[in-house]
Write an enzyme that holds these catalytic residues in place. Structure first.
Site, mmCIF file in Angstrom:
data_model
loop_
_atom_site.group_PDB
_atom_site.id
_atom_site.type_symbol
_atom_site.label_atom_id
_atom_site.label_comp_id
_atom_site.label_asym_id
_atom_site.label_seq_id
_atom_site.Cartn_x
_atom_site.Cartn_y
_atom_site.Cartn_z
ATOM 1 N N SER A 139 40.236 11.234 -6.728
ATOM 2 C CA SER A 139 38.919 10.981 -7.326
ATOM 3 C C SER A 139 38.885 11.550 -8.734
ATOM 4 O O SER A 139 39.681 12.445 -9.069
ATOM 5 C CB SER A 139 37.846 11.684 -6.489
ATOM 6 O OG SER A 139 36.598 11.687 -7.159
ATOM 7 N N TYR A 152 33.851 19.598 -2.675
ATOM 8 C CA TYR A 152 34.389 18.222 -2.722
ATOM 9 C C TYR A 152 35.409 18.129 -3.857
ATOM 10 O O TYR A 152 36.518 17.618 -3.671
ATOM 11 C CB TYR A 152 33.259 17.195 -2.910
ATOM 12 C CG TYR A 152 33.820 15.786 -3.023
ATOM 13 C CD1 TYR A 152 34.406 15.165 -1.923
ATOM 14 C CD2 TYR A 152 33.808 15.091 -4.237
ATOM 15 C CE1 TYR A 152 34.964 13.892 -2.025
ATOM 16 C CE2 TYR A 152 34.355 13.821 -4.347
ATOM 17 C CZ TYR A 152 34.936 13.224 -3.235
ATOM 18 O OH TYR A 152 35.495 11.971 -3.344
HETATM 19 P P1 NDP Z 1 33.178 5.246 2.826
HETATM 20 O O1 NDP Z 1 32.238 6.258 3.393
HETATM 21 O O2 NDP Z 1 32.661 3.880 2.564
HETATM 22 O O3 NDP Z 1 34.490 5.154 3.749
HETATM 23 C C1 NDP Z 1 35.119 6.303 4.195
HETATM 24 C C2 NDP Z 1 36.152 5.955 5.245
HETATM 25 O O4 NDP Z 1 36.795 7.168 5.667
HETATM 26 C C3 NDP Z 1 35.547 5.324 6.474
HETATM 27 O O5 NDP Z 1 36.356 4.261 6.904
HETATM 28 C C4 NDP Z 1 35.564 6.445 7.504
HETATM 29 O O6 NDP Z 1 35.746 5.906 8.804
HETATM 30 C C5 NDP Z 1 36.802 7.233 7.085
HETATM 31 N N1 NDP Z 1 36.763 8.608 7.560
HETATM 32 C C6 NDP Z 1 35.926 9.595 7.162
HETATM 33 N N2 NDP Z 1 36.154 10.702 7.881
HETATM 34 C C7 NDP Z 1 37.177 10.409 8.744
HETATM 35 C C8 NDP Z 1 37.861 11.142 9.756
HETATM 36 N N3 NDP Z 1 37.549 12.403 10.024
HETATM 37 N N4 NDP Z 1 38.847 10.514 10.450
HETATM 38 C C9 NDP Z 1 39.153 9.240 10.188
HETATM 39 N N5 NDP Z 1 38.554 8.488 9.243
HETATM 40 C C10 NDP Z 1 37.566 9.080 8.546
HETATM 41 O O7 NDP Z 1 33.718 5.902 1.466
HETATM 42 P P2 NDP Z 1 34.716 5.351 0.327
HETATM 43 O O8 NDP Z 1 35.377 4.122 0.746
HETATM 44 O O9 NDP Z 1 33.968 5.370 -0.949
HETATM 45 O O10 NDP Z 1 35.747 6.571 0.287
HETATM 46 C C11 NDP Z 1 37.131 6.420 0.546
HETATM 47 C C12 NDP Z 1 37.882 7.520 -0.197
HETATM 48 O O11 NDP Z 1 37.646 7.374 -1.594
HETATM 49 C C13 NDP Z 1 37.468 8.941 0.141
HETATM 50 O O12 NDP Z 1 38.621 9.743 0.191
HETATM 51 C C14 NDP Z 1 36.572 9.349 -1.030
HETATM 52 O O13 NDP Z 1 36.576 10.733 -1.222
HETATM 53 C C15 NDP Z 1 37.244 8.617 -2.150
HETATM 54 N N6 NDP Z 1 36.439 8.340 -3.343
HETATM 55 C C16 NDP Z 1 35.254 7.650 -3.274
HETATM 56 C C17 NDP Z 1 34.559 7.363 -4.440
HETATM 57 C C18 NDP Z 1 33.251 6.644 -4.450
HETATM 58 O O14 NDP Z 1 32.509 6.771 -5.438
HETATM 59 N N7 NDP Z 1 32.911 5.856 -3.446
HETATM 60 C C19 NDP Z 1 35.100 7.736 -5.743
HETATM 61 C C20 NDP Z 1 36.331 8.469 -5.689
HETATM 62 C C21 NDP Z 1 36.980 8.720 -4.544
HETATM 63 P P3 NDP Z 1 34.988 6.378 10.138
HETATM 64 O O15 NDP Z 1 33.665 6.938 9.735
HETATM 65 O O16 NDP Z 1 34.908 5.139 10.966
HETATM 66 O O17 NDP Z 1 35.912 7.390 10.711
HETATM 67 C C1 8X3 Z 2 33.584 10.407 -5.641
HETATM 68 C C2 8X3 Z 2 33.170 10.225 -7.036
HETATM 69 O O1 8X3 Z 2 31.941 11.282 -8.996
HETATM 70 O O2 8X3 Z 2 30.947 11.495 -6.774
HETATM 71 O O3 8X3 Z 2 34.844 10.990 -5.540
HETATM 72 O O4 8X3 Z 2 32.861 12.769 -7.347
HETATM 73 S S1 8X3 Z 2 32.191 11.513 -7.539
#
Ligand code: NDP
Ligand code: 8X3
Length: 251
Positions: A139, A152
């Protein structure tokens, strides 16, 4: 030969979009997540585009459950060529003194320990074969720290250190290691972060156009379609209106 990919956290957001993109690119895809019904829905979406898919329902925070799930893979899905460590979350955005300890633990256990567990279970087979590719979803929070981002941001700084460490240790083993560092993208991320508070989640993107999950799938596609002699170490991508983790231009 058809390649196989495993994508953690494929029930929503980036993971779902990446799984579908990999399907379109001709991969055989293993999808994982805790929500079984969602996994079934994504599996159907993949089957509808002709992808061979296998769903594994486990929590990445639990090493034994992760191991049992990965060991249960049928023969056809056992050789994993691409691992996308995507499962992760933010829990809350309160100042350090007001944070709930359990939120810190959920983030550390999922974003750091979960990534380590799944990697530990899959890297040895890549090393044995002398080929493979790992893409860790980090991220912009792994580069900058913003108010209330505390743990985070720490978890994503750790993901970056782990990525660099893996790259060093796997350099002579034929395994590429990359990361993607997205800024704001509208998925379920903010809804999870603010515990289902839809209004607060929406307000994160007020006055700007955030990225969507397909933008991150585009980055993944670029990374995995480079020739063997090129390793994309990281792609940092943000909405046009975001300068860094704490400065955005909102109309
Ligand atoms: P979502 O919440 O849309 O998706 C998150 C996914 O992670 C879900 O499929 C969830 O599945 C899974 N997950 C969470 N906890 C667990 C667990 N304990 N075991 C297995 N699976 C898990 O978020 P994003 O798609 O946005 O996030 C994906 C990644 O990208 C993360 O690592 C996040 O930190 C990162 N990120 C996101 C950004 C954003 O702005 N959206 C920006 C930068 C990075 P389920 O709940 O079914 O287990
Ligand atoms: C998620 C993006 O800007 O909320 O990783 O940290 S931010």
């Amino acid at each position: 030969m058809i390649k196989t990919a495993l994508v953690t956290g494929a029930t929503a957001g980036f993971g779902r979009a990446i799984a579908l993109r990999l399907g379109k690119l001709g991969y055989r895809v293993i999808i994982t997540g805790r929500r079984k019904e969602r996994l079934e829905d994504v599996a159907k979406d993949l089957q509808n585009i002709g992808t061979e898919v296998f769903a594994l329902n486990f929590d990445v925070r639990n090493f034994e459950a992760s191991q049992k799930a990965i060991e249960s893979l049928p023969e056809k899905f056992r050789q994993i060529d691409l691992l996308v460590n995507n499962a992760g979350l933010a829990a809350g955005q309160a100042p350090f003194d007001k944070c709930v300890l359990n939120d810190f633990e959920r983030m550390i256990d999922t974003n750091i320990k979960g990534l380590i567990y799944v990697s530990k279970l899959i890297i040895p087979q890549m090393v044995e074969r002398g080929s493979g590719h790992i893409v860790n979803i980090s991220s912009i929070a792994g580069i900058d720290v913003y108010p209330g981002g505390n743990i985070y941001c720490a978890t994503k700084h750790a993901v970056n250190a782990i990525t660099k460490g893996m790259r060093l240790d796997l350099l002579d083993k034929g395994v590429k290691v990359s990361s993607i560092s997205p800024g704001m993208a509208e998925t379920e991320f903010s809804l999870v972060r603010f515990d289902g508070d839809e209004q607060r989640a929406k307000s994160v993107y007020d006055g700007l156009v955030p990225m969507d999950a397909d933008d991150i799938a585009d980055a993944l596609e670029f990374i995995i379609t480079r020739p063997p002699h090129v390793c994309i170490q990281d792609i940092l991508l943000t909405p046009s209106a975001q300068a860094n983790a704490y400065v955005s231009f909102r109309k």
